[in-house]
Motif scaffolding. Structure first.
Motif, PDB file in Angstrom:
ATOM      1  N   GLN A  28       0.829  -1.210   0.000  1.00 54.71           N
ATOM      2  CA  GLN A  28       0.000   0.000   0.000  1.00 54.71           C
ATOM      3  C   GLN A  28       0.861   1.257   0.000  1.00 54.71           C
ATOM      4  OE1 GLN A  28      -2.888  -1.008  -0.843  1.00 54.71           O
ATOM      5  NE2 GLN A  28      -2.201  -3.065  -0.296  1.00 54.71           N
ATOM      6  N   ILE A  29       2.063   1.155   0.551  1.00 49.48           N
ATOM      7  CA  ILE A  29       2.991   2.282   0.503  1.00 49.48           C
ATOM      8  C   ILE A  29       3.363   2.565  -0.953  1.00 49.48           C
ATOM      9  CG2 ILE A  29       5.324   3.043   1.104  1.00 49.48           C
ATOM     10  CD1 ILE A  29       4.942   1.544   3.793  1.00 49.48           C
ATOM     11  N   VAL A  30       3.614   1.531  -1.714  1.00 46.21           N
ATOM     12  CA  VAL A  30       3.939   1.685  -3.131  1.00 46.21           C
ATOM     13  C   VAL A  30       2.766   2.347  -3.858  1.00 46.21           C
ATOM     14  CG1 VAL A  30       4.488   0.444  -5.261  1.00 46.21           C
ATOM     15  CG2 VAL A  30       5.502  -0.291  -3.100  1.00 46.21           C
ATOM     16  N   ARG A  31       1.561   1.920  -3.538  1.00 46.39           N
ATOM     17  CA  ARG A  31       0.370   2.498  -4.175  1.00 46.39           C
ATOM     18  C   ARG A  31       0.209   3.974  -3.805  1.00 46.39           C
ATOM     19  NH1 ARG A  31      -4.665  -0.667  -2.866  1.00 46.39           N
ATOM     20  NH2 ARG A  31      -5.528   0.575  -4.563  1.00 46.39           N
ATOM     21  N   LEU A  32       0.483   4.311  -2.540  1.00 43.64           N
ATOM     22  CA  LEU A  32       0.403   5.717  -2.136  1.00 43.64           C
ATOM     23  C   LEU A  32       1.436   6.555  -2.882  1.00 43.64           C
ATOM     24  CD1 LEU A  32      -0.154   5.443   1.720  1.00 43.64           C
ATOM     25  CD2 LEU A  32      -1.851   6.035  -0.023  1.00 43.64           C
ATOM     26  N   ASP A 179      -7.612   4.555  -1.023  1.00 40.55           N
ATOM     27  CA  ASP A 179      -8.888   5.249  -1.207  1.00 40.55           C
ATOM     28  C   ASP A 179      -9.400   5.836   0.102  1.00 40.55           C
ATOM     29  OD1 ASP A 179      -8.907   4.652  -3.913  1.00 40.55           O
ATOM     30  OD2 ASP A 179     -10.146   2.866  -3.682  1.00 40.55           O
ATOM     31  N   THR A 180      -9.149   5.135   1.218  1.00 41.85           N
ATOM     32  CA  THR A 180      -9.561   5.665   2.524  1.00 41.85           C
ATOM     33  C   THR A 180      -8.820   6.952   2.837  1.00 41.85           C
ATOM     34  OG1 THR A 180      -9.976   3.403   3.296  1.00 41.85           O
ATOM     35  CG2 THR A 180      -9.834   5.122   4.975  1.00 41.85           C
ATOM     36  N   LEU A 181      -7.524   6.980   2.558  1.00 44.07           N
ATOM     37  CA  LEU A 181      -6.731   8.195   2.780  1.00 44.07           C
ATOM     38  C   LEU A 181      -7.240   9.344   1.908  1.00 44.07           C
ATOM     39  CD1 LEU A 181      -4.334   9.869   3.835  1.00 44.07           C
ATOM     40  CD2 LEU A 181      -2.909   8.734   2.109  1.00 44.07           C
ATOM     41  N   GLU A 182      -7.462   9.077   0.642  1.00 39.38           N
ATOM     42  CA  GLU A 182      -7.933  10.132  -0.267  1.00 39.38           C
ATOM     43  C   GLU A 182      -9.284  10.685   0.192  1.00 39.38           C
ATOM     44  OE1 GLU A 182      -6.163  11.486  -2.553  1.00 39.38           O
ATOM     45  OE2 GLU A 182      -4.664   9.994  -3.122  1.00 39.38           O
ATOM     46  N   ALA A 183     -10.166   9.817   0.674  1.00 38.90           N
ATOM     47  CA  ALA A 183     -11.461  10.270   1.180  1.00 38.90           C
ATOM     48  C   ALA A 183     -11.282  11.063   2.469  1.00 38.90           C
ATOM     49  CB  ALA A 183     -12.394   9.080   1.415  1.00 38.90           C
ATOM     50  N   ALA A 184     -10.407  10.590   3.346  1.00 42.93           N
ATOM     51  CA  ALA A 184     -10.212  11.237   4.650  1.00 42.93           C
ATOM     52  C   ALA A 184      -9.699  12.665   4.511  1.00 42.93           C
ATOM     53  CB  ALA A 184      -9.272  10.412   5.518  1.00 42.93           C
ATOM     54  N   VAL A 185      -8.799  12.914   3.562  1.00 45.72           N
ATOM     55  CA  VAL A 185      -8.290  14.282   3.416  1.00 45.72           C
ATOM     56  C   VAL A 185      -9.371  15.217   2.865  1.00 45.72           C
ATOM     57  CG1 VAL A 185      -5.852  13.658   3.277  1.00 45.72           C
ATOM     58  CG2 VAL A 185      -7.194  13.848   1.167  1.00 45.72           C
ATOM     59  N   ARG A 186     -10.464  14.638   2.381  1.00 46.41           N
ATOM     60  CA  ARG A 186     -11.636  15.437   1.990  1.00 46.41           C
ATOM     61  C   ARG A 186     -12.661  15.493   3.118  1.00 46.41           C
ATOM     62  NH1 ARG A 186     -11.578  11.815  -2.198  1.00 46.41           N
ATOM     63  NH2 ARG A 186     -13.730  11.195  -1.732  1.00 46.41           N
ATOM     64  N   GLY A 187     -12.360  14.837   4.258  1.00 42.28           N
ATOM     65  CA  GLY A 187     -13.271  14.824   5.398  1.00 42.28           C
ATOM     66  C   GLY A 187     -14.377  13.806   5.284  1.00 42.28           C
TER      67      GLY A 187
END
Length: 195
Positions: A28-32, A179-187
């Motif tokens: 997942q680090i590679v994907r990020l 995808d969870t990270l990308e959603a989280a930075v949008r709240g």
């Protein structure tokens, strides 16, 4: 709420001692990175020091450094300035053990991971939790429930990983971490959170 304004596209990636999930988490680090995230690795005391049947601590550290270009942070002094110095816009804790869940829920910042979380929370940054614990539906359930209700905590969707042999065990679907990270930075909490 959008957390990304005026903050770097950098994420702290903390690994706790659920050693059996390390091989699933590392890709997942590679994907990020492929999505443009700078990744600052951080390890719990256990993850940074214990050799287990799943691998040697020194080897995990080397792999993290090779993948991210950064030496993993391992102590309180390195974790504390992350939020105040605006070094990261979010934090991922994956795998997040029951112990770390409980410390976070109780507001105890005595480990590198929990102090880093506190450091980022004080600036209102999102904390993304990828749970992996054998007691998620027993001893750690109250901590899990507390964090599910708390502001600025977001969960990688999770479920029982072996409902017959380990009925209390919970594990995140780590493939949904980016995808969870990308959603989280949008709240936004990625849904469904329960698998």
């Amino acid at each position: 709420m959008n957390y990304s304004a005026d903050w770097p596209r950098t994420v702290v990636f903390a690994m706790c001692g659920s050693f059996c999930t390390f091989e699933t988490v590392l890709p997942q680090i590679v994907r990020l990175r492929s999505r443009g995230w700078e990744v600052l690795p951080l390890m719990s005391y256990s993850a940074a020091t214990l050799d287990t049947r799943f691998g040697r601590a020194a080897d995990w550290k080397c792999r993290l450094e090779e993948m991210t270009g950064h030496r993993p942070m391992e102590d309180l002094r390195e974790a504390e300035p992350l939020g105040p110095h605006r070094m990261a816009s979010a934090m991922v804790i994956a795998p997040c053990t029951g112990t770390t869940l409980s410390l976070l829920a109780a507001g105890v910042s005595s480990t590198p991971v929990t102090l880093a979380a506190k450091s980022l929370l004080r600036s209102g940054r999102p904390i993304i939790v990828g749970v992996s614990t054998n007691d998620g539906l027993s001893g750690s359930v109250t901590a899990l429930a507390a964090l599910l209700q708390r502001r600025n905590y977001y969960f990688v969707p999770f479920g029982q990983d072996d409902s017959f042999k380990k009925p209390c065990s919970l594990k995140a679907d780590f493939t949904q971490l980016p995808d969870t990270l990308e959603a989280a930075v949008r709240g936004v909490q990625l849904q469904p959170v329960l698998l």
